[in-house]
Design a protein around this motif. Structure first.
Motif, mmCIF file in Angstrom:
data_model
loop_
_atom_site.group_PDB
_atom_site.id
_atom_site.type_symbol
_atom_site.label_atom_id
_atom_site.label_comp_id
_atom_site.label_asym_id
_atom_site.label_seq_id
_atom_site.Cartn_x
_atom_site.Cartn_y
_atom_site.Cartn_z
ATOM 1 N N MET A 183 0.843 -1.196 0.000
ATOM 2 C CA MET A 183 0.000 0.000 0.000
ATOM 3 C C MET A 183 0.879 1.247 0.000
ATOM 4 O O MET A 183 1.874 1.324 0.726
ATOM 5 N N LYS A 184 0.490 2.221 -0.794
ATOM 6 C CA LYS A 184 1.236 3.471 -0.801
ATOM 7 C C LYS A 184 0.953 4.244 0.482
ATOM 8 O O LYS A 184 -0.188 4.240 0.978
ATOM 9 N N PRO A 185 1.965 4.908 1.043
ATOM 10 C CA PRO A 185 1.723 5.703 2.251
ATOM 11 C C PRO A 185 0.765 6.849 1.956
ATOM 12 O O PRO A 185 0.733 7.380 0.840
ATOM 13 N N THR A 186 -0.018 7.214 2.951
ATOM 14 C CA THR A 186 -1.012 8.271 2.795
ATOM 15 C C THR A 186 -0.710 9.422 3.727
ATOM 16 O O THR A 186 0.168 9.344 4.601
ATOM 17 N N LEU A 187 -1.482 10.485 3.523
ATOM 18 C CA LEU A 187 -1.359 11.653 4.394
ATOM 19 C C LEU A 187 -1.660 11.264 5.840
ATOM 20 O O LEU A 187 -1.020 11.760 6.775
ATOM 21 N N GLN A 188 -2.607 10.342 6.038
ATOM 22 C CA GLN A 188 -2.944 9.880 7.388
ATOM 23 C C GLN A 188 -1.769 9.168 8.045
ATOM 24 O O GLN A 188 -1.523 9.314 9.248
ATOM 25 N N ASP A 189 -1.007 8.408 7.260
ATOM 26 C CA ASP A 189 0.159 7.711 7.800
ATOM 27 C C ASP A 189 1.190 8.709 8.315
ATOM 28 O O ASP A 189 1.814 8.503 9.366
ATOM 29 N N VAL A 190 1.374 9.791 7.570
ATOM 30 C CA VAL A 190 2.330 10.824 8.000
ATOM 31 C C VAL A 190 1.837 11.489 9.281
ATOM 32 O O VAL A 190 2.601 11.710 10.222
ATOM 33 N N ALA A 191 0.546 11.807 9.330
ATOM 34 C CA ALA A 191 -0.025 12.446 10.518
ATOM 35 C C ALA A 191 0.163 11.560 11.745
ATOM 36 O O ALA A 191 0.522 12.037 12.840
ATOM 37 N N LYS A 192 -0.060 10.255 11.586
ATOM 38 C CA LYS A 192 0.087 9.320 12.711
ATOM 39 C C LYS A 192 1.534 9.242 13.166
ATOM 40 O O LYS A 192 1.828 9.204 14.373
ATOM 41 N N ALA A 193 2.480 9.233 12.197
ATOM 42 C CA ALA A 193 3.895 9.116 12.538
ATOM 43 C C ALA A 193 4.392 10.336 13.301
ATOM 44 O O ALA A 193 5.231 10.230 14.209
ATOM 45 N N VAL A 194 3.873 11.499 12.972
ATOM 46 C CA VAL A 194 4.335 12.740 13.611
ATOM 47 C C VAL A 194 3.519 13.044 14.867
ATOM 48 O O VAL A 194 3.971 13.770 15.765
ATOM 49 N N LEU A 240 8.765 7.837 4.948
ATOM 50 C CA LEU A 240 7.677 6.909 4.626
ATOM 51 C C LEU A 240 7.486 6.717 3.120
ATOM 52 O O LEU A 240 6.807 5.788 2.695
ATOM 53 N N GLY A 241 8.066 7.614 2.356
ATOM 54 C CA GLY A 241 7.885 7.549 0.905
ATOM 55 C C GLY A 241 6.604 8.192 0.427
ATOM 56 O O GLY A 241 6.101 7.902 -0.657
ATOM 57 N N TYR A 242 6.059 9.134 1.235
ATOM 58 C CA TYR A 242 4.830 9.841 0.851
ATOM 59 C C TYR A 242 5.195 11.001 -0.068
ATOM 60 O O TYR A 242 5.977 11.891 0.311
ATOM 61 N N PRO A 243 4.656 11.052 -1.316
ATOM 62 C CA PRO A 243 5.069 12.074 -2.285
ATOM 63 C C PRO A 243 4.421 13.429 -2.101
ATOM 64 O O PRO A 243 4.783 14.397 -2.787
ATOM 65 N N GLY A 244 3.419 13.539 -1.244
ATOM 66 C CA GLY A 244 2.689 14.792 -1.093
ATOM 67 C C GLY A 244 1.289 14.668 -1.646
ATOM 68 O O GLY A 244 0.947 13.677 -2.310
ATOM 69 N N PRO A 245 0.422 15.655 -1.400
ATOM 70 C CA PRO A 245 -0.965 15.610 -1.891
ATOM 71 C C PRO A 245 -1.022 15.513 -3.408
ATOM 72 O O PRO A 245 -0.174 16.075 -4.116
ATOM 73 N N ASN A 246 -2.015 14.806 -3.915
ATOM 74 C CA ASN A 246 -2.217 14.684 -5.352
ATOM 75 C C ASN A 246 -2.584 16.055 -5.920
ATOM 76 O O ASN A 246 -3.595 16.639 -5.535
#
Length: 351
Positions: A1-12, A44-50
């Motif tokens: 699964m690609k990392p999401t904005l929610q994953d970043v929020a949870k990590a921080v 996490l490899g999150y590229p940013g918002p689409n």
């Protein structure tokens, strides 16, 4: 699964909106917090918002679609198109908008899909002929548009910036006629689709499918008709593209004939320069000098001494962008006719 904005929020350990602000509203965060968020996203490899989704939420994309019926390379190689795009892009840049060049494939279904799927806020229809379906597709998306051709039927909602093609062409034809020329050839780009280079049969200017070519041929014909020179006595030459080589190929057989024209009136400077190339090659084998005129007044025209019609390419592009990005309150102000001027140089002389 690609990392999401929610994953970043949870990590921080912050909210989704805080992560979103790190990308779209950095002034809302401290520099340290934004750096933590971006570092976590990178790990996490999150590229940013689409960007497409973000544009849809904002309600605008920030781009103008420019429709071409020619190949995309035409936008970068045709001298007039380059100047037009310079004016268009300069005005768009001042409004914070980008350009998306959209060539229209020959296949109608693919062409319609290109219009319907382009991620733009509006369209500038550049030299797109009589493709009313393209305008219908734009209207179907409820997007604004501006054209560079004056419509045959007035529509208050139709914004355009163009020239009176017929009247402008008549001025240069009247000049040639005043020099005594009566045996003339008229040269256009793709006068009839799929026609080979050289002379062709055309019942009248109205049979040319492209409005620009149609208007210029009609203007040429008007000037000679007033002198009793019938359309049937004029030679119509077809070029298979708006290039110097195409202009040379279109006129070659006619110049080699028993009674070559005393003048060639071309629908563009590029084609006219090709005629001058052909004349230089024919040299002293011709029974008489041949006058040549063009249309547009591109930079190369002056160096070649080409008599032509000047139209303001960059101003046309600038106004097109402004009509699209700053639509006037009065619909009538969205109908702009630009001035043209006859530029007399050395390429046309007495018959």
């Amino acid at each position: 699964m690609k990392p999401t904005l929610q994953d970043v929020a949870k990590a921080v350990g912050v909210s989704r909106s805080t992560v979103s602000n790190a990308y779209s509203r950095p002034d809302q965060l401290s520099a340290a917090l934004r750096r933590r968020i971006l570092d976590a996203a990178r790990q996490l490899g999150y590229p940013g918002p689409n960007p497409t989704a973000r544009s849809l939420r904002r309600g605008f994309v920030g781009a103008i679609g420019v429709l071409f019926t020619s190949q995309l390379s035409y936008a970068f190689t045709d001298p007039f198109a380059v100047r037009f795009l310079a004016g268009l892009s300069g005005a768009a840049e001042r409004h914070g908008a980008a350009l998306l060049l959209v060539p229209l494939p020959a296949d109608p279904a693919l062409a319609r899909a290109a219009v319907e799927n382009a991620a733009v806020d509006g369209f500038c229809v550049y030299c797109a002929g009589d493709e009313e379906w393209a305008l219908d597709a734009i209207r179907g998306r409820a997007l604004p548009y501006v054209t560079t051709a004056v419509p045959a039927e007035a529509d208050p909602a139709h914004r355009y910036v163009g020239i009176d093609e017929r009247a402008a062409a008549r001025t240069v034809a009247e000049h040639v006629a005043a020099l005594g020329h009566r045996r003339v050839a008229l040269l256009g780009d793709t006068v009839l689709p799929d026609a080979p280079p050289g002379p062709l049969r055309l019942a009248g200017p109205a049979d040319a499918p492209h409005p620009t070519t149609r208007g210029r041929l009609a203007g040429f014909a008007d000037a000679f008709a007033t002198l009793g020179v019938d359309w049937s006595t004029l030679t119509v030459l077809n070029a298979t593209g708006n290039t110097r080589a195409a202009g040379t190929a279109a006129v070659a057989a006619t110049l080699a004939g028993d009674a070559p024209p005393t003048a060639v009136l071309a629908c563009s400077d590029v084609l006219a320069l090709g005629v001058l190339d052909a004349l230089a090659e024919a040299g002293r084998h011709l029974p008489h000098p041949v006058s040549v005129t063009g249309f547009d007044d591109i930079a190369e025209a002056a160096a070649a001494g080409l008599t032509t019609v000047r139209q303001p390419a960059e101003e046309k592009g600038r106004i097109a962008a402004e009509l699209l990005l700053e639509p006037p309150a009065d619909p009538a102000a969205g109908h702009v006719l630009l001035r043209t001027d006859l530029v007399i140089r050395t390429s046309a002389g007495p018959a």
